[in-house]
Scaffold this active site. Sequence first.
Site, mmCIF file in Angstrom:
data_model
loop_
_atom_site.group_PDB
_atom_site.id
_atom_site.type_symbol
_atom_site.label_atom_id
_atom_site.label_comp_id
_atom_site.label_asym_id
_atom_site.label_seq_id
_atom_site.Cartn_x
_atom_site.Cartn_y
_atom_site.Cartn_z
ATOM 1 N N GLU A 86 0.905 -1.034 0.116
ATOM 2 C CA GLU A 86 0.012 0.084 0.081
ATOM 3 C C GLU A 86 0.966 1.163 -0.005
ATOM 4 O OE1 GLU A 86 -3.801 1.890 2.446
ATOM 5 O OE2 GLU A 86 -2.090 0.657 3.799
ATOM 6 N N LYS A 128 -9.607 1.367 -2.105
ATOM 7 C CA LYS A 128 -10.000 0.927 -1.049
ATOM 8 C C LYS A 128 -11.264 1.209 -0.410
ATOM 9 C CE LYS A 128 -7.505 1.333 3.678
ATOM 10 N NZ LYS A 128 -6.186 2.038 4.314
ATOM 11 N N CYS A 157 -5.005 -3.274 3.064
ATOM 12 C CA CYS A 157 -4.784 -3.031 4.429
ATOM 13 C C CYS A 157 -6.001 -3.054 5.333
ATOM 14 C CB CYS A 157 -4.069 -1.411 4.492
ATOM 15 S SG CYS A 157 -3.399 -1.159 5.939
#
Length: 290
Positions: free
Chosen positions: A45, A116, A157
Amino acid sequence: MTPTRFTAACVQMRSGRDPLKNRDAAVALVREAASQGAHFVQTPEMTSLVERERAALFDKVGPEEQDPTLLALREVARERGIVVHLGSNAIKNGDKIANRAFLIGPDGEIVASYDKVHLFDVDLPNGESWRESATYTGGDRAVLAETPWGWLGMTICYDVRFAALYRALAENGASFLSAPACFTKQTGEAHWHVLHRSRAIETGSFMISAAQGGLHEDGRETFGHSLIVDPWGRVLAEAGTEPGVILAEIDVGLVADARGRIPTLKNARPFRVEAVPAPAPAPVGQVASA
């Protein structure tokens, strides 16, 4: 015929405040992984920039088509004939920024991108406070991307804490799941390994997650420990906190094996949640009958 084995690599980084230096570091590590025989290489990330100052972040990012790290990794994928999963970059998206991952094919073309979904808004016990929603736009779709070996479920994440996302990806065909990360040291020490092994076991899938590690220029400290976990929950490869490359041989047949032994995807049943109130207490001075 679909290949049944390949070598996967995670590139661990310690990205700083200079996007071009980060680009060069990513390119060098991806080439190193390819030279060691990797067919699939994933970066973490925020590969191109780790910058907590909002004004500086906006000053250093641009639109997808001009992103120097994306352009460079597309060229490396084409040059080496490998699949590159750019774990995520900060991409200008209107008045905010998208935290966007890319899957790049061996021809250098973008196969898929993913923004995300879950944003990290939290106050940690050590005094750290994070408000990703103030800067980033959250995605609204789960993404399956096709690879030469099967389908990859793309996440990033903080998504790893939301098990339903991974189940949905597995139910729709994913054999490989990923959560490239910039995990904080504090939360990583507590939860990184158990979350990854849980997502792998629950879905009978490989988990492949490259990470940022160490003390960054902007002052944050990330956990590192890039991981490759098999569908039985076994850790096949793990990094420490330093930048570098880890590799593991992926046997695609282990997915069907794990799902056959523990068929949770097939055995799931619909259910309802019913709240049952406690019985009313007996009036004072009376004893409830048996």
